[in-house]
Design an enzyme around this catalytic site. Sequence first.
Site: not given
Lengths: 233, 209
Positions: A32-34, A65, A158
């Site tokens: 889960g990340t962008t 991140k 994601s």
Amino acid sequence: MNLFAINYQQSCLQPVKHGLQSGNLRINFNHGTTCLAFKYSNGIVVSVDSRASAGAYIASGTVKKVIEINPFLLGTMAGGAADCQFWQRVLSQECWLYELRISVAAASKLLANILYNYKGYGLSIGTMIVGWDKKGPGLYYVDDDGTRHSGNLFAVGSGSTYAYGVLDTCYRWDMTDDEALELGRRAIYHATYRDIGSGNSNNLYLVKPDGWKFIGNYDTANLHYQYNPVAAE
Amino acid sequence: HLSMANPMSYNGGCVMAMKGRNCVAIASDLRFGVQMQTISMEFDKVQQMGPRLFVGFPGLATDTQTVFQRMQFRKNLYELRENKSVRPQTLMNMISNLLYERRFGPYFVEPVVAGLDPISLEPYVATMDLIGCPMEPEDFVVSGTCTEQMFGMCETLWQPDMSPDELFECISQAMLNAFDRDAASGWGCHVYLIERDQVTVRALKARMD
């Protein structure tokens, strides 16, 4: 039949797709990340969200991140946080040992080759290595299966599909710094809006010939009400 | 992507209800999504079933709609036959009965009932599991994908005998801070405050991520 061997094998950690498993214990890595990065005429924008989710539980909304490899190189984090942090720190060490300012192509190749050695072991890393060297701006996508691609624009995680929608619509090579930063912010905002795995806040960096600069941390809830002002009653 | 996985968390969402002094409040988040994608931010899981009676059905969205529609049908027939407004306790029993009818192929919802008794105006809240086991506590009920977070918030913030304004503030803070720690819930919140002579519904300004 050697029951001891079977039990032993099951009690060891084994890689499974996107995680590790040992008997009933299953560790799932967070995808889960962008994260996104793109080159433009005056530099490279790196824009990421800050959510860490363990399944549906939001474990943290303040994850960093973007990993600062050295003052000229940045790496983004997607996949397993520990894997990204550890191996990008190893990359920092290798770049420091090189002594001279290393090219982005070489730095990304160092990481890609290390990861290829661990192919199949269940590492989960989807990163972009971003920097500026004598060839100009450098942007490479590197992941845990040993892929290494150069490019002008990438979105990972994601929420990447939502970010691509905004990026592909508004991206131009000729942009001012402010336009490029606003594009990076908007793309992450749209990803956090639709993707449950991304959210909380946006960290923006700008990479220039003399190194990277941290632009700011923007809460995506505030961004929402900024882009969609509530009509006054 | 994944196949159905867990039907209780496929669509996400949460509902909670609390008792106050001569009032009850019920709140629902507004997210409707399919696994990791959010599709609508206007899916209220709470519906009105009587002048002072509300029900919420968090869980699988298709069952949210179907169970509500089937309950509407049974409640309407009840009110025609009995010639009176259904009491919250009775409605809870009817929902429990409907769910247990499907014991071996259940509806994937965990309903919440909140309301005031039509005659005595006594506050009432209840919840049940997906096969109809009822729970009628004296304080608050929670249901959905972030029950752990909601329990934590409610245990901390709830006090007995709160006025309508205090109850509204309490349930709003409990909902917002609970579903901000859940990826599958949120994107807005509706809070219904049910008092003796009025029902107020308010939309909260929430994080939209």
